[in-house]
Design a protein around this motif. Structure first.
Motif, PDB file in Angstrom:
ATOM      1  N   ALA A   1      -8.772   7.943  12.870  1.00  0.00           N
ATOM      2  CA  ALA A   1      -9.048   8.537  11.556  1.00  0.00           C
ATOM      3  C   ALA A   1      -7.841   9.353  11.093  1.00  0.00           C
ATOM      4  CB  ALA A   1     -10.284   9.428  11.651  1.00  0.00           C
ATOM      5  N   THR A   2      -7.463   9.150   9.853  1.00  0.00           N
ATOM      6  CA  THR A   2      -6.280   9.821   9.282  1.00  0.00           C
ATOM      7  C   THR A   2      -6.719  10.475   7.971  1.00  0.00           C
ATOM      8  OG1 THR A   2      -4.957   8.063  10.262  1.00  0.00           O
ATOM      9  CG2 THR A   2      -3.861   9.441   8.629  1.00  0.00           C
ATOM     10  N   ARG A   3      -6.200  11.685   7.735  1.00  0.00           N
ATOM     11  CA  ARG A   3      -6.714  12.463   6.602  1.00  0.00           C
ATOM     12  C   ARG A   3      -6.053  12.027   5.285  1.00  0.00           C
ATOM     13  NH1 ARG A   3      -6.494  15.906  10.984  1.00  0.00           N
ATOM     14  NH2 ARG A   3      -4.654  17.122  10.378  1.00  0.00           N
TER      15      ARG A   3
ATOM     16  N   HIS B   1      -2.756  -8.320  -8.446  1.00  0.00           N
ATOM     17  CA  HIS B   1      -3.861  -8.781  -7.593  1.00  0.00           C
ATOM     18  C   HIS B   1      -3.370  -9.363  -6.271  1.00  0.00           C
ATOM     19  CE1 HIS B   1      -6.436  -8.241 -11.026  1.00  0.00           C
ATOM     20  NE2 HIS B   1      -5.647  -9.018 -11.743  1.00  0.00           N
ATOM     21  N   TYR B   2      -2.088  -9.314  -6.002  1.00  0.00           N
ATOM     22  CA  TYR B   2      -1.527 -10.053  -4.867  1.00  0.00           C
ATOM     23  C   TYR B   2      -1.961 -11.517  -4.991  1.00  0.00           C
ATOM     24  CZ  TYR B   2      -0.301  -5.636  -2.483  1.00  0.00           C
ATOM     25  OH  TYR B   2       0.211  -4.417  -2.148  1.00  0.00           O
ATOM     26  N   SER B   3      -1.851 -12.040  -6.201  1.00  0.00           N
ATOM     27  CA  SER B   3      -2.178 -13.453  -6.431  1.00  0.00           C
ATOM     28  C   SER B   3      -1.102 -14.306  -5.755  1.00  0.00           C
ATOM     29  CB  SER B   3      -2.171 -13.742  -7.930  1.00  0.00           C
ATOM     30  OG  SER B   3      -0.865 -13.493  -8.426  1.00  0.00           O
TER      31      SER B   3
ATOM     32  N   VAL C   1       5.570  -1.634  -2.663  1.00  0.00           N
ATOM     33  CA  VAL C   1       4.677  -2.589  -3.315  1.00  0.00           C
ATOM     34  C   VAL C   1       3.282  -1.992  -3.457  1.00  0.00           C
ATOM     35  CG1 VAL C   1       3.702  -4.923  -3.190  1.00  0.00           C
ATOM     36  CG2 VAL C   1       5.990  -4.474  -2.283  1.00  0.00           C
ATOM     37  N   GLY C   2       2.669  -2.201  -4.623  1.00  0.00           N
ATOM     38  CA  GLY C   2       1.308  -1.730  -4.843  1.00  0.00           C
ATOM     39  C   GLY C   2       0.881  -2.014  -6.264  1.00  0.00           C
ATOM     40  N   ARG C   3      -0.321  -1.517  -6.608  1.00  0.00           N
ATOM     41  CA  ARG C   3      -0.868  -1.802  -7.934  1.00  0.00           C
ATOM     42  C   ARG C   3      -0.682  -0.648  -8.908  1.00  0.00           C
ATOM     43  NH1 ARG C   3      -6.844  -2.815  -6.259  1.00  0.00           N
ATOM     44  NH2 ARG C   3      -6.311  -0.855  -5.237  1.00  0.00           N
ATOM     45  N   ASP C   4      -0.362   0.540  -8.382  1.00  0.00           N
ATOM     46  CA  ASP C   4      -0.341   1.740  -9.215  1.00  0.00           C
ATOM     47  C   ASP C   4       1.113   2.102  -9.576  1.00  0.00           C
ATOM     48  OD1 ASP C   4      -0.399   4.315 -10.234  1.00  0.00           O
ATOM     49  OD2 ASP C   4      -1.978   4.992  -8.870  1.00  0.00           O
TER      50      ASP C   4
ATOM     51  N   ASN D   1       2.686  -4.575   6.569  1.00  0.00           N
ATOM     52  CA  ASN D   1       1.391  -4.849   5.944  1.00  0.00           C
ATOM     53  C   ASN D   1       0.506  -3.626   6.155  1.00  0.00           C
ATOM     54  OD1 ASN D   1       1.603  -7.589   4.920  1.00  0.00           O
ATOM     55  ND2 ASN D   1       1.786  -8.225   7.069  1.00  0.00           N
ATOM     56  N   ASN D   2       0.556  -2.722   5.160  1.00  0.00           N
ATOM     57  CA  ASN D   2      -0.136  -1.436   5.291  1.00  0.00           C
ATOM     58  C   ASN D   2      -1.334  -1.312   4.345  1.00  0.00           C
ATOM     59  OD1 ASN D   2      -0.353   1.586   5.754  1.00  0.00           O
ATOM     60  ND2 ASN D   2       0.287   1.568   3.608  1.00  0.00           N
ATOM     61  N   ALA D   3      -1.332  -2.054   3.230  1.00  0.00           N
ATOM     62  CA  ALA D   3      -2.455  -1.930   2.282  1.00  0.00           C
ATOM     63  C   ALA D   3      -3.753  -2.228   3.013  1.00  0.00           C
ATOM     64  CB  ALA D   3      -2.274  -2.905   1.118  1.00  0.00           C
TER      65      ALA D   3
ATOM     66  N   GLY E   1       0.830  -1.214   0.000  1.00  0.00           N
ATOM     67  CA  GLY E   1       0.000   0.000   0.000  1.00  0.00           C
ATOM     68  C   GLY E   1       0.854   1.251   0.000  1.00  0.00           C
ATOM     69  N   ALA E   2       2.028   1.165  -0.640  1.00  0.00           N
ATOM     70  CA  ALA E   2       2.995   2.266  -0.571  1.00  0.00           C
ATOM     71  C   ALA E   2       2.493   3.518  -1.286  1.00  0.00           C
ATOM     72  CB  ALA E   2       4.333   1.817  -1.166  1.00  0.00           C
ATOM     73  N   SER E   3       1.537   3.344  -2.227  1.00  0.00           N
ATOM     74  CA  SER E   3       1.065   4.513  -2.982  1.00  0.00           C
ATOM     75  C   SER E   3      -0.005   5.295  -2.231  1.00  0.00           C
ATOM     76  CB  SER E   3       0.485   4.049  -4.317  1.00  0.00           C
ATOM     77  OG  SER E   3      -0.617   3.203  -4.046  1.00  0.00           O
ATOM     78  N   GLY E   4      -0.487   4.766  -1.112  1.00  0.00           N
ATOM     79  CA  GLY E   4      -1.571   5.431  -0.376  1.00  0.00           C
ATOM     80  C   GLY E   4      -1.054   6.572   0.501  1.00  0.00           C
TER      81      GLY E   4
ATOM     82  N   ILE F   1      -0.937   7.067   3.949  1.00  0.00           N
ATOM     83  CA  ILE F   1      -0.007   6.687   5.019  1.00  0.00           C
ATOM     84  C   ILE F   1       1.228   6.028   4.410  1.00  0.00           C
ATOM     85  CG2 ILE F   1       0.303   5.172   7.043  1.00  0.00           C
ATOM     86  CD1 ILE F   1      -2.667   5.734   7.737  1.00  0.00           C
ATOM     87  N   GLY F   2       1.030   5.216   3.367  1.00  0.00           N
ATOM     88  CA  GLY F   2       2.154   4.533   2.717  1.00  0.00           C
ATOM     89  C   GLY F   2       3.203   5.515   2.205  1.00  0.00           C
ATOM     90  N   GLN F   3       2.759   6.566   1.536  1.00  0.00           N
ATOM     91  CA  GLN F   3       3.723   7.540   0.982  1.00  0.00           C
ATOM     92  C   GLN F   3       4.458   8.281   2.100  1.00  0.00           C
ATOM     93  OE1 GLN F   3       2.899   9.949  -2.348  1.00  0.00           O
ATOM     94  NE2 GLN F   3       1.279   8.655  -3.155  1.00  0.00           N
TER      95      GLN F   3
END
Ligand SMILES: NC(=O)c1ccc[n+]([C@@H]2O[C@H](COP(=O)([O-])OP(=O)(O)OC[C@H]3O[C@@H](n4cnc5c(N)ncnc54)[C@H](OP(=O)(O)O)[C@@H]3O)[C@@H](O)[C@H]2O)c1
Length: 268
Positions: free
Chosen positions: A182-184, A62-64, A35-38, A86-88, A12-15, A17-19
């Motif tokens: 909650a995080t913005r 897909h994290y297959s 790691v991520g999809r984008d 494990n952040n995603a 979830g590095a592109s999100g 909190i990830g960034q």
């Protein structure tokens, strides 16, 4: 743990909190596998990091099972893993009756199945003293209306962290769990943000959460929750849940109004 030169895989590095976390970890001198999809977002992030040439982008579709096996192969030989984060994660703020089966499956898949499979896949790939860090949520310890599925998934991740940490206690590996409030970030819909504002719920920036996560890693805190009021609520909920039942019941008509902004989904 001293994070300098440590090998860290971050999902979830592109999100949001990830960034923020990637930037803060890179500033500490860690070597990152983002790691991520984008692909575009991950490459843009990587280019912004200090010593960008030290870091790697790993795009997974897909994290297959095959994706996880490919990730595992990155950490054979001389390059072993020091930290898996494990952040995603994903959520749907909606009443249960308005969540489709696929909404429910997606939250279980991303918040539970994915971190459990990744941890299993990578558990033999660590250097001595390695750390598995799972990002949970305060809502994993307080069952919250409008978040029944999300709360259930984060509760599962919390228990997984606790059980595995105990299972690995003689192995030299540690399992840590951090529960933000909650995080913005884009994670929360307009309806969720409006509900938080209406209830006066506090929220944090992604940068603040990232600093707290770094502190947990450095100090190896087994469990960390963010937010003074939220921590208090977690304790009351564990000891005297009927008090929290009553408090949330009084807010239910407001929660119901905001949660219904997602109305109209079919079951599938
Ligand atoms: N923001 C909050 O209020 C809050 C509060 C407590 C806990 N948390 C937890 O903090 C973590 C990070 O949240 P955030 O605020 O940074 O959220 P975010 O900005 O929405 O980022 C979420 C990340 O998870 C990945 N993700 C989402 N759906 C996915 C899917 N179906 N398959 C694979 N990856 C998926 C996304 O990757 P792609 O780019 O590949 O889509 C994205 O990088 C999550 O575990 C969340 O539960 C957040």
């Amino acid at each position: 743990m001293n994070l300098q030169n440590k090998n860290i895989l971050l999902t979830g590095a592109s999100g949001g909190i990830g960034q923020a976390l990637a930037l803060a970890l890179a500033e500490k001198g860690a070597r990152l596998w983002l790691v991520g999809r984008d692909a575009v977002a991950l490459n843009t992030l990587c280019a912004r990091l200090p010593h960008s040439e030290h870091h790697s982008v790993v795009v997974v579709n897909h994290y297959s099972d095959e994706d996880i096996e490919d990730l595992t192969r990155l950490f054979w030989g001389n390059t072993r893993l020091d930290v898996l984060i494990n952040n995603a994660g994903t959520n749907r703020f909606a009443l249960l009756e308005e969540q489709s089966f696929s909404d429910i499956r997606e939250q279980i898949r991303v918040n539970v199945e994915l971190p459990l499979l990744l941890t299993r896949g990578l558990c033999h790939q660590f250097n001595a003293g390695g750390i598995i860090l799972n990002i949970g949520s305060i809502l994993g310890e307080i069952g919250h209306p409008g978040y029944s599925i999300y709360s259930a998934t984060k509760a599962a991740l919390h228990r997984f962290s606790e059980a595995l940490g105990r299972e690995l206690s003689l192995s030299g590996l540690s399992v840590l769990y951090v529960a933000p409030r909650a995080t913005r970030t884009r994670f929360n819909t307009e309806a969720a943000n409006a509900l938080n504002a209406s209830l006066g719920n506090g929220s944090d920036t992604a940068e603040y959460v990232a600093q707290k996560i770094i502190l947990s890693l450095e100090k190896e805190h087994k469990r960390q929750r963010l937010g003074f009021v939220e921590k208090l609520f977690v304790k009351i909920n564990a000891l005297l849940p009927s008090i929290v039942d009553r408090a949330l019941s009084k807010k239910m008509s407001v929660i119901d109004r905001y949660a219904r902004q997602h109305a109209g989904r079919s079951v599938k």
